[in-house]
Design an enzyme around this catalytic site. Structure first.
Site, short mmCIF file in Angstrom:
data_model
loop_
_atom_site.label_atom_id
_atom_site.label_comp_id
_atom_site.label_asym_id
_atom_site.label_seq_id
_atom_site.Cartn_x
_atom_site.Cartn_y
_atom_site.Cartn_z
N ARG A 69 -3.82 -0.57 -4.34
CA ARG A 69 -2.65 -0.15 -3.56
C ARG A 69 -2.79 1.30 -3.12
O ARG A 69 -2.23 1.73 -2.11
CB ARG A 69 -1.39 -0.33 -4.43
CG ARG A 69 -0.10 -0.02 -3.71
CD ARG A 69 1.11 -0.29 -4.60
NE ARG A 69 2.33 -0.27 -3.82
CZ ARG A 69 3.03 0.84 -3.58
NH1 ARG A 69 2.63 1.98 -4.07
NH2 ARG A 69 4.13 0.77 -2.85
N GLY A 93 5.29 2.68 -12.96
CA GLY A 93 4.89 2.77 -11.57
C GLY A 93 3.58 2.03 -11.36
O GLY A 93 2.73 1.99 -12.25
N SER A 134 0.85 -1.19 0.00
CA SER A 134 0.00 0.00 0.00
C SER A 134 0.88 1.23 0.00
O SER A 134 1.92 1.26 0.66
CB SER A 134 -0.91 0.03 1.23
OG SER A 134 -1.67 1.21 1.29
N SER A 135 0.48 2.26 -0.74
CA SER A 135 1.29 3.48 -0.78
C SER A 135 1.23 4.23 0.54
O SER A 135 2.16 4.96 0.90
CB SER A 135 0.81 4.39 -1.92
OG SER A 135 -0.51 4.84 -1.67
N CYS A 146 7.26 7.45 -9.45
CA CYS A 146 6.16 7.76 -8.55
C CYS A 146 5.89 9.27 -8.52
O CYS A 146 6.83 10.07 -8.43
CB CYS A 146 6.49 7.26 -7.15
SG CYS A 146 5.12 7.43 -5.99
N GLY A 154 10.16 7.07 -5.41
CA GLY A 154 10.57 6.26 -6.56
C GLY A 154 10.63 7.09 -7.83
O GLY A 154 9.94 8.11 -7.97
#
Length: 503
Positions: A418, A404, A266-267, A322, A319
């Site tokens: 996510r 991503g 999960s983000s 991201c 990232g």
């Protein structure tokens, strides 16, 4: 002359990271310490989670353009581990785990040709990638029960190319068990003067094919740490899940398939959904380590630690693909995030994974020294031989797709969960789709990268991760923030042209 104990140079980590700034890896620099050991004395062994040990601190990210079976096997063979992504069905993910667990050596054959007994081989193109074709009942990748082999030389000698494969295939095929070690396979090929040998499971399914050229290639790779294996000699493999109700059934299938560690993907991990999933997983499968995340604050980390995790994944928006910080205005500079979360997690003995922002060996040194036990890599591994996908030529360069999990393209396959957006009518991207250059095999560049990390630890005066953490906590290890000019000066500059090779 000043007493050495009275000299204060640079800042302690406590002071540097409590000034209200969000630092990335490039924003900070360590001051060198005292060296009293050689580079090869540096020990990079570490913990992925409370109960899983690694000989190198490298984790392949659960992304669909980074980690499937081939990457998981390669990383485990080096002493790290791969986390197989969940942007697929539970059945598909479980199959990837079983495939990885069936290997004892890194994948060597990814394009094995198959036919069924009733097929006719009308032209030689089927032999383009292999000197022989393997016969299975259905003649497809998913059906690997080996019935026979067709050698190209035998096919060339046929007068009737429309004859069915069953009429001329070799049925009594010489094979080795898939549990054979690399040395056993290499020795068997040499002793029997064979070009290749199929490796089959106890059920007669073709797992891999190893040739003499493969043996030479693998022997040419530098050696690293001890492989990450279980009691039975099988590679350890991780798997990711989400926090939906359907992920409870997925979890069961993954554990049944042999997953050794579960990463809840999960983000933003500090949610009721993840906390409930952690508690469910620990109740149903208490012997499986569960890693929670992602988190970037001490408060987030403490909530998941209290829920029962054996590891934490740290990073939000750092990232290369991201865009969470840009789109949602939340996150944290990765250097600050790693230090802060490690400060609270270490009090409970919970290892943390620095996830995101790794572009070079220096970033790995910084992440590990700031408190991480391992680093999770996405773009660093994408584009490698072991990464999923096919190579393309773009602008004269050989590349592979890298995206991503928050990109709209990935979300269409299910990764929107996510970002807690699977029930939303409008999908908002938190990532992009791109391409990365061919890096070759991780079996080559990860050992070289780890040697660079060892040199960094030597300059810090730390002969292990544990020693680095203690030097940081005690204030012995000093840091400074870098200005933009200092960052430029610390890289290659002032040249008209140059060629940069890491090894």
């Amino acid at each position: 002359m000043a007493n050495l104990t009275d000299i204060e140079d640079g800042f302690s980590a406590t002071k540097l990271f409590n000034q209200g700034y969000s630092y990335t890896y490039d924003d900070v620099i360590f001051l060198p310490h005292y060296i009293d050991f050689p580079t090869d004395a540096v020990n990079l062994s570490t913990k992925l989670s409370t109960n899983i040990n690694l000989s190198v601190p490298c984790v392949a990210s659960p992304m669909d353009t980074v980690t499937e079976s081939s990457m998981a096997v390669a990383m485990a063979s080096l002493g790290g581990i791969g986390i197989i992504h969940s942007n697929n069905t539970a059945v598909e993910q479980a199959a990837l785990i079983r495939s990885a667990k069936s290997h004892r050596i890194p994948y060597v054959s990814t394009d094995i040709p198959f036919v069924n007994p009733n097929d006719c081989i009308l032209d030689s193109s089927v032999f383009d990638s292999f000197p022989c074709v393997f016969v299975t009942e259905n003649g497809c990748e998913k059906d690997r029960k080996l019935l026979g082999v067709v050698d190209k030389l035998v096919w060339d000698s046929l007068s009737d190319k429309e004859a069915r494969v069953s009429s001329y295939m070799k049925k009594n095929v010489v094979t080795l068990p898939n549990t054979s070690s690399f040395n056993d396979v290499a020795g068997y090929l040499a002793a029997n003067d064979l070009d290749l040998v199929p490796l089959v499971s106890e059920n007669g399914e073709l797992v891999d094919v190893v040739s003499g050229k493969d043996v030479e290639r693998i022997n040419g790779f530098p050696k690293l740490g001890l492989p990450t294996v279980g009691k039975g000699g099988e590679f350890l493999v991780g798997a990711s899940i989400g926090t939906r109700e359907s992920d409870k059934e997925r979890l069961k299938q993954l554990v049944d398939a042999g997953a050794d560690v579960i990463v809840i993907d999960s983000s933003q991990g500090n949610s009721i959904y993840q906390i409930e999933m952690i508690k469910y997983a620990k109740k149903m499968f208490p012997s499986i380590d569960v890693i929670g995340g992602n988190v970037v604050t001490m408060y987030q980390a403490q909530n998941l630690i209290q829920a029962g995790v054996e590891g934490l994944r740290v990073g939000m928006g750092s990232g290369s693909i991201c865009t969470t910080q840009e789109v949602c205005a939340v996150g944290r500079g990765q250097a600050t995030a790693v230090y802060k979360v490690a400060s609270i997690a270490s009090q409970s003995g919970i290892p943390i994974i620095a996830d995101g922002g790794i572009s070079n060996s220096g970033h790995i040194v910084k992440a590990l020294t700031l408190g991480a036990s391992t680093v999770m890599m996405g773009s660093f591994l994408a584009g490698s031989t072991e990464a999923p996908g096919v190579y393309e030529i773009k602008g004269g360069r050989k590349v592979k797709k890298y995206r991503g999990m928050g990109s709209l393209e990935a979300m269409t396959k299910g990764s929107d969960a996510r970002y807690l957006g699977d029930t939303a009518k409008m999908k908002i991207a938190q990532g992009v789709v791109g391409a990365v250059a061919d890096k070759g095999s991780v079996l080559k560049f990860i050992p070289y990268t780890m040697q660079a990390v060892k040199q960094g630890f030597q300059d810090l005066g730390a002969d292990s991760l544990q020693a680095a953490h203690e030097l940081l906590r005690s204030g012995t290890l000093r840091l400074e923030a870098r200005t933009g000019a200092a960052q430029i000066e610390g890289g290659v500059h002032g040249l008209v042209s140059y060629e940069k090779k890491a090894f």
